[in-house]
Scaffold this active site. Structure first.
Site, mmCIF file in Angstrom:
data_model
loop_
_atom_site.group_PDB
_atom_site.id
_atom_site.type_symbol
_atom_site.label_atom_id
_atom_site.label_comp_id
_atom_site.label_asym_id
_atom_site.label_seq_id
_atom_site.Cartn_x
_atom_site.Cartn_y
_atom_site.Cartn_z
ATOM 1 N N SER A 105 0.853 -1.184 0.000
ATOM 2 C CA SER A 105 0.000 0.000 0.000
ATOM 3 C C SER A 105 0.884 1.228 0.000
ATOM 4 O O SER A 105 1.968 1.217 0.608
ATOM 5 C CB SER A 105 -0.909 0.045 1.239
ATOM 6 O OG SER A 105 -1.997 -0.824 1.107
ATOM 7 N N HIS A 145 -3.217 0.084 -3.660
ATOM 8 C CA HIS A 145 -3.060 -1.136 -2.866
ATOM 9 C C HIS A 145 -2.971 -2.291 -3.849
ATOM 10 O O HIS A 145 -3.812 -2.420 -4.745
ATOM 11 C CB HIS A 145 -4.201 -1.376 -1.882
ATOM 12 C CG HIS A 145 -3.903 -2.556 -1.001
ATOM 13 N ND1 HIS A 145 -3.044 -2.468 0.064
ATOM 14 C CD2 HIS A 145 -4.296 -3.849 -1.060
ATOM 15 C CE1 HIS A 145 -2.923 -3.660 0.632
ATOM 16 N NE2 HIS A 145 -3.680 -4.513 -0.029
ATOM 17 N N GLU A 185 -1.130 18.826 -6.160
ATOM 18 C CA GLU A 185 -2.517 18.873 -6.633
ATOM 19 C C GLU A 185 -3.416 17.880 -5.895
ATOM 20 O O GLU A 185 -4.605 17.851 -6.109
ATOM 21 C CB GLU A 185 -2.557 18.586 -8.136
ATOM 22 C CG GLU A 185 -1.747 19.557 -8.981
ATOM 23 C CD GLU A 185 -0.246 19.236 -9.022
ATOM 24 O OE1 GLU A 185 0.499 20.032 -9.614
ATOM 25 O OE2 GLU A 185 0.166 18.191 -8.457
ATOM 26 N N SER A 186 -2.896 17.016 -5.041
ATOM 27 C CA SER A 186 -3.613 16.100 -4.148
ATOM 28 C C SER A 186 -2.839 14.802 -3.967
ATOM 29 O O SER A 186 -1.822 14.794 -3.300
ATOM 30 C CB SER A 186 -5.056 15.831 -4.582
ATOM 31 O OG SER A 186 -5.786 15.368 -3.457
ATOM 32 N N CYS A 238 -6.662 18.234 -8.034
ATOM 33 C CA CYS A 238 -7.431 19.479 -7.931
ATOM 34 C C CYS A 238 -7.009 20.498 -8.983
ATOM 35 O O CYS A 238 -7.282 21.677 -8.845
ATOM 36 C CB CYS A 238 -7.256 20.079 -6.543
ATOM 37 S SG CYS A 238 -7.673 18.967 -5.203
#
Length: 279
Positions: free
Chosen positions: A70, A83, A77-78, A98
């Site tokens: 993971s 996983h 931008e985010s 974003c």
């Protein structure tokens, strides 16, 4: 306390467009040896982020025992997250951005190639953001507070300009509707006409097929209307006071505007919305 005068971060630099676009991708038939390698998976997501035009801030990945990885790549931008299940040759990837300068197609295909995935599909593609104040508290049949596309923080129009889809499908489930509204066939016919207007569809026939099912567990109205290159259908469950709407059109439209209108029209409490671009 939040400082509302503070300069927006990179993620929120263009509030007139959207607060974010969220895509989940399922990668199947991947190379298991690739998914077993934590450092390799991290390298793959970092490369995909770079190739997409994202600005990488940091990354963190974890190796599970006996297998599985993971991890998250934080971008200005985010984020990109993953996983991996090596035992199933499968990986689930989540990309949230974003900014409209991120090339999501490049990122998706970069990961596919590096995972040696033989097949993949986008299981969710959503715009995310904040609704305008007071929306959702409207009385049925009142259009005064229905969302205006010019003030939408979500701009699907811009997404469509970038991807040029053949059409768009929207499913809207409106909960806790006014019993009087969803039990009135005339009200059901009327909302279809109103939705056509909002979609910019010229519906010359103006005919909806409305059917009532008297079955105890499924009592309610079902409705369909077919229009050239478009279609609207719905089911209106009396037992749960829920309206289920499915809308397809080749015209560009703002899905949340339609969802907010349906919420207001039926006097609902809240709704779920799913949007799919047809390409």
């Amino acid at each position: 306390m939040l400082d509302k005068n503070k300069k927006p971060t990179a993620c929120h630099s263009d509030p007139g467009f959207a607060l974010g676009r969220h895509i989940t991708i399922e990668y199947y038939d991947c190379a298991s040896d690739v998914l077993l390698d934590k450092n390799g998976v991290e390298s793959i997501l970092l490369r995909a982020a770079r190739e997409s035009g994202a600005k990488i801030v940091s990354s963190s990945f974890h190796q599970f025992e006996p297998q599985g990885v993971s991890g998250v790549v934080i971008i200005a931008e985010s984020h990109f997250t993953v996983h991996a299940w090596p035992e199933h040759n499968y990986a689930a990837v989540d990309i949230f951005t974003c900014a409209d300068n991120i090339d999501l197609d490049t990122a998706i295909h970069s990961i596919k190639v590096q995972f040696s995935s033989q097949r993949f599909f986008i299981s969710s593609d959503q715009n995310r953001g904040i609704l305008q104040p007071m929306l959702g508290s409207c009385m049925a049949n009142s259009d005064e507070k229905v969302m205006d596309r010019r003030t939408l923080p979500m701009a699907w129009k811009k997404v469509c300009e970038n991807t040029n889809p053949w059409g768009m499908s929207t499913s809207v489930d409106v909960y806790d509707c006014s019993s009087d509204m969803i039990k009135d066939p005339d009200c059901i016919k009327k909302i279809i006409s109103r939705l056509c207007e909002k979609l910019g569809i010229v519906d010359t026939e103006n005919i909806s097929s409305v059917h009532y099912d008297e079955t105890e567990t499924a009592a309610g109205f079902s409705m369909t209307r077919s229009i050239q290159t478009s279609g609207i259908s719905g089911y209106f469950a009396h037992a749960t006071h829920t309206a289920y709407l499915d809308i397809f059109s080749c015209n560009t439209y703002e899905p949340r505007e339609l969802a907010e209108f349906a919420l207001s029209y039926f006097g609902g409490n809240h709704y779920k919305m799913r949007v799919t671009l047809r390409q």
